[in-house]
Design a protein around this motif. Structure first.
Motif, mmCIF file in Angstrom:
data_model
loop_
_atom_site.group_PDB
_atom_site.id
_atom_site.type_symbol
_atom_site.label_atom_id
_atom_site.label_comp_id
_atom_site.label_asym_id
_atom_site.label_seq_id
_atom_site.Cartn_x
_atom_site.Cartn_y
_atom_site.Cartn_z
ATOM 1 N N VAL A 15 0.856 -1.190 0.000
ATOM 2 C CA VAL A 15 0.000 0.000 0.000
ATOM 3 C C VAL A 15 0.887 1.234 0.000
ATOM 4 C CG1 VAL A 15 -1.846 1.206 1.210
ATOM 5 C CG2 VAL A 15 -1.686 -1.292 1.363
ATOM 6 N N THR A 16 0.651 2.113 -0.943
ATOM 7 C CA THR A 16 1.431 3.354 -0.980
ATOM 8 C C THR A 16 0.476 4.536 -0.906
ATOM 9 O OG1 THR A 16 1.411 3.407 -3.377
ATOM 10 C CG2 THR A 16 3.299 2.370 -2.358
ATOM 11 N N SER A 26 5.540 4.334 1.213
ATOM 12 C CA SER A 26 4.954 3.061 1.574
ATOM 13 C C SER A 26 4.196 3.211 2.887
ATOM 14 C CB SER A 26 6.095 2.061 1.722
ATOM 15 O OG SER A 26 5.597 0.830 2.082
ATOM 16 N N TRP A 156 -6.041 -6.251 4.937
ATOM 17 C CA TRP A 156 -5.020 -5.204 4.870
ATOM 18 C C TRP A 156 -4.378 -5.104 6.246
ATOM 19 C CZ3 TRP A 156 -6.518 0.666 3.905
ATOM 20 C CH2 TRP A 156 -5.364 1.452 3.995
ATOM 21 N N GLY A 161 1.579 -2.466 6.097
ATOM 22 C CA GLY A 161 1.283 -1.745 4.856
ATOM 23 C C GLY A 161 1.105 -2.711 3.704
ATOM 24 N N VAL A 163 -1.479 -5.621 1.678
ATOM 25 C CA VAL A 163 -2.798 -6.213 1.428
ATOM 26 C C VAL A 163 -2.600 -7.640 0.928
ATOM 27 C CG1 VAL A 163 -4.772 -6.172 -0.158
ATOM 28 C CG2 VAL A 163 -4.064 -4.082 0.991
ATOM 29 N N PHE A 180 -10.174 -0.621 -4.584
ATOM 30 C CA PHE A 180 -9.398 -0.266 -3.380
ATOM 31 C C PHE A 180 -8.935 1.191 -3.481
ATOM 32 C CE2 PHE A 180 -5.754 0.047 -0.620
ATOM 33 C CZ PHE A 180 -6.047 -0.776 0.454
ATOM 34 N N GLU A 181 -8.429 1.539 -4.660
ATOM 35 C CA GLU A 181 -7.919 2.902 -4.835
ATOM 36 C C GLU A 181 -9.044 3.929 -4.740
ATOM 37 O OE1 GLU A 181 -4.011 1.550 -7.413
ATOM 38 O OE2 GLU A 181 -5.436 2.926 -8.352
ATOM 39 N N ALA A 186 -5.550 5.076 -1.760
ATOM 40 C CA ALA A 186 -4.166 4.594 -1.654
ATOM 41 C C ALA A 186 -3.891 3.679 -2.834
ATOM 42 C CB ALA A 186 -3.982 3.830 -0.348
ATOM 43 N N LYS A 187 -2.682 3.752 -3.334
ATOM 44 C CA LYS A 187 -2.305 2.930 -4.484
ATOM 45 C C LYS A 187 -1.818 1.573 -4.009
ATOM 46 C CE LYS A 187 -2.282 5.918 -8.115
ATOM 47 N NZ LYS A 187 -3.175 5.649 -9.228
ATOM 48 N N LEU A 188 -2.094 0.555 -4.795
ATOM 49 C CA LEU A 188 -1.569 -0.771 -4.490
ATOM 50 C C LEU A 188 -0.523 -1.141 -5.528
ATOM 51 C CD1 LEU A 188 -4.747 -2.876 -3.576
ATOM 52 C CD2 LEU A 188 -3.092 -1.816 -2.047
#
Lengths: 229, 226
Positions: A15-16, A26, A156, A161, A163, A180-181, A186-188
């Motif tokens: 997760v970022t 991160s 998650w 951090g 998933v 999710f985003e 949050a970016k995966l």
């Protein structure tokens, strides 16, 4: 696709989060990797917004995805105490899809076309008429069926951090990442040999394991020189 | 280069990790070691799939990496795509399928699940030999117990396995990004794949040798290789 029983098969995503200054960091892995204050409370509203809404036969969509309770695809109420648990956000990624057996659709469509031809007194139907008939027949058949439901568990780990998504199906992963985003902002980043390296970097490492120059210089190892194979 | 491109172009490193783990597992008689975890059992079992472009070799055997077929596939330029592995640590056994390109975990059977299954299998055989048919009932009970296994225990054990594999990957990268890869590891791999005798102790000592920082040394080593 369960996290709760049997053997586990899952894909990992890092997760970022994007900071106000635009930097990507991160979430969970670094000293400054904690989630922003109030993040989970704010995200809960969005989570409810993206909870699974079961398909309706009169709606045009043939497929829809949304969140449900982990291990309980029919519970889309997402009570907070079942989602946020001791450092984990636990969810089910549910996808509903109308699946009409091809033979059934073809037969019913043929019957509908015959009836329509008799009604309008024409032998040939235009492409548009055929498409409209198909739409009507599809909706009629959907009312007699129930959509197929598939749910994949997701957990998650906030501290890590990370998933864990209990599927390796590419289409399911893509849809989940998208949802999710939208939900958490949050970016995966999917785990891969390259992305994992940056998370393994130890402070006492003589070399940075994610050093771009070193990775750039890497070429595949060849055990047997060309011509000898 | 975009992140997506960097990820795709470097997937081969995951396959090389599998190759290295396979070789070390054989050289060190199924016992690997990390600073953090000490010694633990690590050996390939049940399945090994190697591939290169359109060519693929799938081996199903109790110890799929030991036979010549697997090494021959290596000598034809194939690399391990995935293998099933058993990890034995602190009296706990874990099995999983490790995939090189993604480093994803599949069919991860955690210690608790494995223990129950093996007990059930032994119980079933005893029952069968005694003419009893309790096996199915036992499996049903086992599956109910499985479902009751607390979620956090499962996640915690999964994280432990990931941490162990992460440490192995870190140790691998320390070699792979260093001149010792070309100078020590690759020549040993060639000997091992060709079925020649490998001095495991010498290899262990050489790979622990002083790290040569950066790719410069690696390139130099490459230049001297025949």
């Amino acid at each position: 696709m369960s996290a709760l029983s049997g053997s586990l098969s899952y894909s990992r995503f890092f997760v970022t989060l994007q900071g106000r200054d635009g930097t990507i960091r991160s979430a969970g892995s670094a000293a400054d990797g904690s989630l922003p204050r109030g993040f989970l409370d704010r995200s809960y509203e969005k989570l409810l917004h993206h909870a699974m809404r079961p398909l309706d036969a009169d709606e045009p969509e043939s497929e829809r995805s949304g969140w449900c309770v982990l291990g309980d695809p029919l519970d889309v109420s997402l009570p907070k105490e079942r989602v946020y648990l001791e450092g984990f956000v636990n969810l089910g990624f549910r996808t509903d899809k109308w699946v009409i057996p091809g033979a059934m659709l073809r037969t019913r469509l043929r019957q509908a076309e015959l009836a329509y031809r008799e009604q309008v007194g024409r032998e040939k139907l235009s492409r548009r008429e055929r498409a409209e008939l198909k739409e009507v027949v599809t909706r009629e058949l959907r009312k007699k069926l129930v959509p197929s439901t598939r749910a994949v568990d997701l957990t998650w780990s906030l501290d890590e951090g990370l998933v864990r998504f209990f599927s390796h199906t590419a289409s399911a992963m893509l849809s989940m990442v998208d949802l999710f985003e939208k939900t958490f902002g949050a970016k995966l980043v999917a785990e891969s040999p390259y992305t994992l390296a940056s998370r393994l970097r130890g402070e006492d490492d003589p070399i940075a394991l994610d050093d771009e120059a070193l990775w750039e210089a890497l070429t595949p190892t060849i055990l047997v020189p060309e011509g000898d194979a | 280069m975009q992140l997506a491109d960097r990820i795709e172009k470097r997937r081969f490193v995951g396959r090389e990790l599998l190759l290295w783990l396979w070789m070390e597992s054989e050289l060190f008689d199924g016992t690997l070691h990390t600073e953090e975890h000490g010694a633990f059992g690590f050996w390939l079992e049940k399945q090994l799939v190697l591939s290169a472009e359109s060519e693929s070799t799938s081996i199903k055997a109790a110890a799929p990496g030991l036979g010549r077929e697997a090494k021959e596939a290596l000598l034809r330029g194939q690399l391990p795509e995935r293998f099933a592995v058993r990890i034995s640590k602190d009296d706990e056994e874990t099995s999983l399928v490790l995939t090189g390109d993604t480093l994803a975990l599949r069919a991860l059977k955690l210690a608790t699940v494995l223990d129950k299954k093996e007990e059930a299998v032994i119980g079933d055989l005893v029952d069968e030999l005694a003419g009893r048919t309790r096996g199915r009932k036992k499996k049903k009970a086992e599956s109910e117990e499985d479902e009751e296994t607390p979620f956090y225990e499962r996640m915690s054990k999964a994280a432990e396995v990931e941490a162990l594999l992460g440490t192995l990957y870190r140790d691998f990268l320390r070699l792979r990004l260093d001149a010792r890869w070309d100078a020590v590891v690759v020549p040993t791999m060639r000997q091992w794949a060709a079925g020649e005798d490998v001095d495991a102790d010498a290899y262990r000592a050489a790979k622990r040798g002083k790290s040569t920082k950066g790719a410069k040394g690696a390139k130099a080593a490459k230049g001297t290789r025949k």
